[in-house]
Each structure stands twice: as C-alpha cells, then as structure tokens.
Design a protein around this motif. Structure first.
Motif, PDB file in Angstrom:
ATOM      1  N   ALA A   1       3.943   4.314  10.553  1.00 35.47           N
ATOM      2  CA  ALA A   1       2.891   5.011  10.203  1.00 35.47           C
ATOM      3  C   ALA A   1       2.946   6.331   9.767  1.00 35.47           C
ATOM      4  N   ALA A   2       4.068   6.791  10.475  1.00 37.97           N
ATOM      5  CA  ALA A   2       4.665   8.197  10.109  1.00 37.97           C
ATOM      6  C   ALA A   2       5.102   8.110   8.796  1.00 37.97           C
ATOM      7  N   LEU A   3       5.758   7.051   8.407  1.00 35.01           N
ATOM      8  CA  LEU A   3       6.245   7.022   6.830  1.00 35.01           C
ATOM      9  C   LEU A   3       5.294   6.902   5.976  1.00 35.01           C
ATOM     10  N   GLY A   4       4.070   6.189   6.318  1.00 38.63           N
ATOM     11  CA  GLY A   4       2.961   6.330   5.510  1.00 38.63           C
ATOM     12  C   GLY A   4       2.089   7.633   5.175  1.00 38.63           C
ATOM     13  N   ARG A   5       2.078   8.344   6.359  1.00 34.89           N
ATOM     14  CA  ARG A   5       1.523   9.760   6.396  1.00 34.89           C
ATOM     15  C   ARG A   5       2.413  10.560   5.563  1.00 34.89           C
ATOM     16  N   MET A   6       3.806  10.434   5.638  1.00 38.88           N
ATOM     17  CA  MET A   6       4.535  11.159   4.750  1.00 38.88           C
ATOM     18  C   MET A   6       4.433  11.075   3.110  1.00 38.88           C
ATOM     19  N   ALA A   7       4.344   9.634   3.074  1.00 38.28           N
ATOM     20  CA  ALA A   7       4.322   9.622   1.509  1.00 38.28           C
ATOM     21  C   ALA A   7       2.870  10.091   0.986  1.00 38.28           C
TER      22      ALA A   7
ATOM     23  N   ALA B   1       0.770  -1.086  -0.138  1.00 38.76           N
ATOM     24  CA  ALA B   1       0.040   0.123   0.127  1.00 38.76           C
ATOM     25  C   ALA B   1       0.869   1.322  -0.011  1.00 38.76           C
ATOM     26  N   LEU B   2       1.834   1.128   0.811  1.00 37.77           N
ATOM     27  CA  LEU B   2       2.980   2.215   0.753  1.00 37.77           C
ATOM     28  C   LEU B   2       3.378   2.868  -0.696  1.00 37.77           C
ATOM     29  N   GLY B   3       4.015   1.791  -1.263  1.00 41.32           N
ATOM     30  CA  GLY B   3       4.342   1.846  -2.558  1.00 41.32           C
ATOM     31  C   GLY B   3       3.525   2.469  -3.533  1.00 41.32           C
TER      32      GLY B   3
ATOM     33  N   GLU C   1      -9.995  13.322  -8.748  1.00 45.03           N
ATOM     34  CA  GLU C   1     -10.979  12.813  -7.485  1.00 45.03           C
ATOM     35  C   GLU C   1     -10.927  11.297  -7.204  1.00 45.03           C
ATOM     36  N   ALA C   2     -10.995  10.463  -8.053  1.00 41.10           N
ATOM     37  CA  ALA C   2     -10.841   8.991  -7.922  1.00 41.10           C
ATOM     38  C   ALA C   2      -9.347   8.896  -7.506  1.00 41.10           C
ATOM     39  N   SER C   3      -8.321   9.608  -7.847  1.00 43.50           N
ATOM     40  CA  SER C   3      -7.013   9.317  -7.552  1.00 43.50           C
ATOM     41  C   SER C   3      -6.854   9.673  -6.149  1.00 43.50           C
ATOM     42  N   ARG C   4      -7.450  10.556  -5.421  1.00 48.63           N
ATOM     43  CA  ARG C   4      -7.585  11.184  -4.203  1.00 48.63           C
ATOM     44  C   ARG C   4      -8.326  10.024  -3.263  1.00 48.63           C
ATOM     45  N   ALA C   5      -9.333   9.516  -3.950  1.00 51.73           N
ATOM     46  CA  ALA C   5      -9.994   8.389  -3.114  1.00 51.73           C
ATOM     47  C   ALA C   5      -9.091   7.130  -3.191  1.00 51.73           C
ATOM     48  N   ARG C   6      -8.377   6.972  -4.149  1.00 53.72           N
ATOM     49  CA  ARG C   6      -7.481   5.498  -4.171  1.00 53.72           C
ATOM     50  C   ARG C   6      -6.666   5.800  -3.010  1.00 53.72           C
ATOM     51  N   LEU C   7      -5.979   7.056  -2.845  1.00 46.79           N
ATOM     52  CA  LEU C   7      -5.107   7.468  -2.046  1.00 46.79           C
ATOM     53  C   LEU C   7      -5.457   7.192  -0.355  1.00 46.79           C
ATOM     54  N   ASP C   8      -6.955   7.589  -0.269  1.00 50.86           N
ATOM     55  CA  ASP C   8      -7.247   7.443   1.083  1.00 50.86           C
ATOM     56  C   ASP C   8      -7.787   6.217   1.335  1.00 50.86           C
ATOM     57  N   ALA C   9      -7.948   5.327   0.576  1.00 48.63           N
ATOM     58  CA  ALA C   9      -8.122   3.811   0.496  1.00 48.63           C
ATOM     59  C   ALA C   9      -6.832   3.378   0.858  1.00 48.63           C
ATOM     60  N   LEU C  10      -5.521   3.603   0.195  1.00 45.35           N
ATOM     61  CA  LEU C  10      -4.340   3.137   0.457  1.00 45.35           C
ATOM     62  C   LEU C  10      -3.822   3.590   1.786  1.00 45.35           C
ATOM     63  N   ALA C  11      -4.277   4.633   2.418  1.00 44.50           N
ATOM     64  CA  ALA C  11      -4.038   5.139   3.713  1.00 44.50           C
ATOM     65  C   ALA C  11      -4.724   4.308   4.543  1.00 44.50           C
ATOM     66  N   ALA C  12      -6.061   3.853   4.558  1.00 45.75           N
ATOM     67  CA  ALA C  12      -6.640   2.741   5.391  1.00 45.75           C
ATOM     68  C   ALA C  12      -5.968   1.512   5.327  1.00 45.75           C
TER      69      ALA C  12
ATOM     70  N   ALA D   1       0.728   4.113  -2.876  1.00 44.04           N
ATOM     71  CA  ALA D   1       0.297   5.529  -2.219  1.00 44.04           C
ATOM     72  C   ALA D   1       1.602   6.540  -2.611  1.00 44.04           C
ATOM     73  N   PHE D   2       2.570   6.084  -2.560  1.00 45.84           N
ATOM     74  CA  PHE D   2       3.739   7.198  -2.944  1.00 45.84           C
ATOM     75  C   PHE D   2       3.569   7.486  -4.382  1.00 45.84           C
ATOM     76  N   GLN D   3       3.371   6.579  -5.367  1.00 42.84           N
ATOM     77  CA  GLN D   3       3.333   6.676  -6.609  1.00 42.84           C
ATOM     78  C   GLN D   3       1.921   7.470  -7.016  1.00 42.84           C
ATOM     79  N   VAL D   4       0.865   7.158  -6.431  1.00 44.73           N
ATOM     80  CA  VAL D   4      -0.590   8.019  -6.759  1.00 44.73           C
ATOM     81  C   VAL D   4      -0.174   9.287  -6.334  1.00 44.73           C
ATOM     82  N   ARG D   5       0.371   9.633  -5.085  1.00 44.69           N
ATOM     83  CA  ARG D   5       0.603  11.065  -4.398  1.00 44.69           C
ATOM     84  C   ARG D   5       1.647  11.663  -5.702  1.00 44.69           C
ATOM     85  N   ASP D   6       2.666  10.974  -6.159  1.00 44.96           N
ATOM     86  CA  ASP D   6       3.661  11.628  -7.181  1.00 44.96           C
ATOM     87  C   ASP D   6       2.733  12.074  -8.212  1.00 44.96           C
TER      88      ASP D   6
END
Length: 126
Positions: free
Chosen positions: A115-121, A44-46, A87-98, A48-53
């Motif tokens: 957890a802090a690393l995940g939030r940072m990503a 999920a971290l990997g 918007e769907a990308s943001r929703a995917r990011l929220d799902a990955l955070a969960a 999430a990092f890419q979706v955020r990028d």
C-alpha cells in the motif's frame, strides 16, 4: 486513444512491475486468489506510475524532476494529459489508487508495504 496508451504502458512499465510483484507472490507461496489480487494491484500500480509520470512532465519543475519538464510534449509523445486532459488524468490516478486499495484489501495478510508503494507511485514528485 487512451486505451491504446494504457495497453502500451501495460506492456512496458506495467509488465515489469507485475513480474516483480508476481515473483514475490510466488516466492511467498501465495494461493491463486492472492496471486490474482496481486496481479490486479500490480496492473493498477504500473498504470498509476505512468499517469503520474505524465502529469509530472506537464506540472513538474525540471530541478525537482531531475529531467527536463515538458520533454514529452516537445517530442509529441502521446501522454495521458495530452489525450484526456490534466483533470481527467488526475481522476484516472484516483481511480487507480482505489483499484490498488481494493486489490490489497482482498489479501489475507498485511499488505501495508505494498500500500505504501502504491501511495508513493501516486504521490511522488519526481
């Protein structure tokens, strides 16, 4: 499609992050259940990092990013916002955070650093 893009990133950024997390788990002597939870976290971290990028490339400013914003679209690079929308990308990011939170909650140890690393990503601006 987005499934193919997820697979591509799982084999690139995701594989690097998963290997790092797994090596830490092995070095710490984590049991099989903890290693499985950490694998889920790292996957999920990997992603999430890419979706955020991808979102940063669309929404960020070149000065903040330290690279040219909009470069992915200019190169017709497949990205999550291009395939599923912002918007769907943001929703995917929220799902990955969960997913990251759920994976870490299964661990019998304090995982606040992960957890802090995940939030940072997810919250990074560059």
């Amino acid at each position: 499609d987005s499934a193919s893009l997820e697979r591509l990133h799982a084999l690139r950024t995701g594989a690097r992050l998963r290997a790092s997390v797994r090596m830490g788990a092995i070095a710490a002597g984590a049991d099989a259940g903890s290693r499985a939870a950490l694998d889920r976290f790292a996957d999920a971290l990997g992603l999430a990092f890419q979706v955020r990028d991808d979102l940063l490339d669309v929404e960020g400013e070149s000065e903040t990013l330290g690279k040219t914003a909009g470069k992915d679209a200019a190169r017709s690079k497949p990205t999550f916002p291009a395939l599923i929308g912002i918007e769907a990308s943001r929703a995917r990011l929220d799902a990955l955070a969960a997913q990251m939170r759920d994976a870490l909650s299964a661990l019998p140890v304090d995982a606040s650093a992960l957890a802090a690393l995940g939030r940072m990503a997810i919250e990074r601006d560059r």
